[in-house]
Design a protein around this motif. Structure first.
Motif, PDB file in Angstrom:
ATOM      1  N   PRO A  83       0.819  -1.215   0.000  1.00 27.09           N
ATOM      2  CA  PRO A  83       0.000   0.000   0.000  1.00 27.09           C
ATOM      3  C   PRO A  83       0.853   1.266   0.000  1.00 27.09           C
ATOM      4  CG  PRO A  83      -0.931  -1.607   1.508  1.00 27.09           C
ATOM      5  CD  PRO A  83       0.388  -2.167   1.060  1.00 27.09           C
ATOM      6  N   CYS A  86       2.057   1.947  -3.478  1.00 28.69           N
ATOM      7  CA  CYS A  86       0.972   2.484  -4.311  1.00 28.69           C
ATOM      8  C   CYS A  86       0.713   3.952  -3.992  1.00 28.69           C
ATOM      9  CB  CYS A  86      -0.301   1.674  -4.097  1.00 28.69           C
ATOM     10  SG  CYS A  86      -0.178  -0.061  -4.587  1.00 28.69           S
ATOM     11  N   LYS A  87       0.737   4.275  -2.710  1.00 31.41           N
ATOM     12  CA  LYS A  87       0.498   5.651  -2.300  1.00 31.41           C
ATOM     13  C   LYS A  87       1.573   6.578  -2.854  1.00 31.41           C
ATOM     14  CE  LYS A  87      -0.956   5.983   1.848  1.00 31.41           C
ATOM     15  NZ  LYS A  87      -1.030   6.015   3.345  1.00 31.41           N
ATOM     16  N   LYS A 101      -4.915  -2.745  -8.475  1.00 32.81           N
ATOM     17  CA  LYS A 101      -4.069  -3.711  -7.757  1.00 32.81           C
ATOM     18  C   LYS A 101      -4.659  -5.095  -7.914  1.00 32.81           C
ATOM     19  CE  LYS A 101      -0.702  -5.162  -5.182  1.00 32.81           C
ATOM     20  NZ  LYS A 101      -0.704  -6.490  -5.834  1.00 32.81           N
ATOM     21  N   THR A 114      -7.501  -7.064   0.526  1.00 36.28           N
ATOM     22  CA  THR A 114      -7.865  -5.774  -0.074  1.00 36.28           C
ATOM     23  C   THR A 114      -7.888  -4.650   0.944  1.00 36.28           C
ATOM     24  OG1 THR A 114     -10.259  -6.113   0.264  1.00 36.28           O
ATOM     25  CG2 THR A 114      -9.295  -6.957  -1.791  1.00 36.28           C
ATOM     26  N   TYR A 117      -5.464  -1.635   1.038  1.00 36.00           N
ATOM     27  CA  TYR A 117      -5.407  -0.829  -0.189  1.00 36.00           C
ATOM     28  C   TYR A 117      -6.628   0.072  -0.372  1.00 36.00           C
ATOM     29  CZ  TYR A 117      -1.616  -3.994  -1.523  1.00 36.00           C
ATOM     30  OH  TYR A 117      -0.436  -4.721  -1.551  1.00 36.00           O
ATOM     31  N   VAL A 121      -5.963   2.601  -3.982  1.00 38.55           N
ATOM     32  CA  VAL A 121      -6.093   2.235  -5.396  1.00 38.55           C
ATOM     33  C   VAL A 121      -7.529   2.465  -5.849  1.00 38.55           C
ATOM     34  CG1 VAL A 121      -4.213   0.567  -5.188  1.00 38.55           C
ATOM     35  CG2 VAL A 121      -6.589  -0.222  -4.959  1.00 38.55           C
TER      36      VAL A 121
END
Length: 209
Positions: A83, A86-87, A101, A114, A117, A121
């Motif tokens: 995470p 992704c951030k 994702k 999940t 995230y 996302v």
């Protein structure tokens, strides 16, 4: 329903699929072990479908470089990206770029992956769990998804073929209350890796859409 066709590479084939006018997203894979790996920018890139770059444990810098070259609207992360990764990735991409994702699924418990995230996302892609990072070409039990309680919309992939058109319509109704928004098509519509059969796609999408 969003239709994503992944594993594209050949310019004329990209044009054929793009001109069907029914494919919403088109995916390009940047993972050298894959038989669908894209090593250079094709002479034709989709004009009607949104462009999706698919990466496996790539660096922020590589993803940014590929986005600049291909004009990606969406980035799909298919590896072990955290995470936090992704951030941070949002700071390296064009404003408005969306993130997908992938989450590998075999049981309802896998849906718990999940949670970290959520809010980071834009979409999840639920794929059949397998060894390695490539797709298995096999379907998981889609009934598992009725246990999904997240707010992030999701697509499903893995072994969806031309014969599944009517089943997809049924699943669309069954999962409409749990943020199911689309499907990702790949190997079952190919003549050889990275070469899709436009006729198979057209006939399938005539039923699904």
């Amino acid at each position: 329903m969003i239709i994503k066709v992944c594993g594209m590479r050949e310019p004329e084939n990209i044009r054929q699929v793009d001109e069907l006018g029914k494919v919403d997203w088109m995916g390009f894979i940047f993972y050298p072990p894959s038989s669908r790996h894209v090593s250079e920018v094709p002479d034709y890139l989709p004009k009607h479908s949104k462009r999706v770059g698919v990466f496996v444990n790539a660096t922020h810098e590589e993803i940014q470089r590929r986005q600049e070259a291909f004009g990606f609207d969406i980035i799909q992360l298919h590896g072990n990206e955290s995470p936090d990764f992704c951030k941070e990735l949002h700071h390296h991409l064009k404003a408005g770029t969306q993130l997908i994702k992938m989450i590998a699924i075999t049981s309802p418990e896998d849906l718990e992956k999940t949670h970290p995230y959520e809010g980071i996302v834009d979409y999840f892609l639920f794929e059949t769990k397998c060894s390695g990072y490539g797709g298995s070409g096999q379907q998981f039990d889609w009934n598992i998804l009725q246990h999904y309680t997240g707010k992030t919309p999701f697509l499903i992939t893995g072994g969806i073929g031309p014969e599944d058109a009517e089943r997809i319509k049924t699943v669309n109704c069954q999962l409409s209350t749990v943020n199911f928004i689309g499907i990702d098509l790949n190997s079952r519509f190919e003549t050889v890796p990275a070469l899709k059969n436009p006729t198979l796609l057209h006939d399938f999408l005539e039923i699904v859409k």
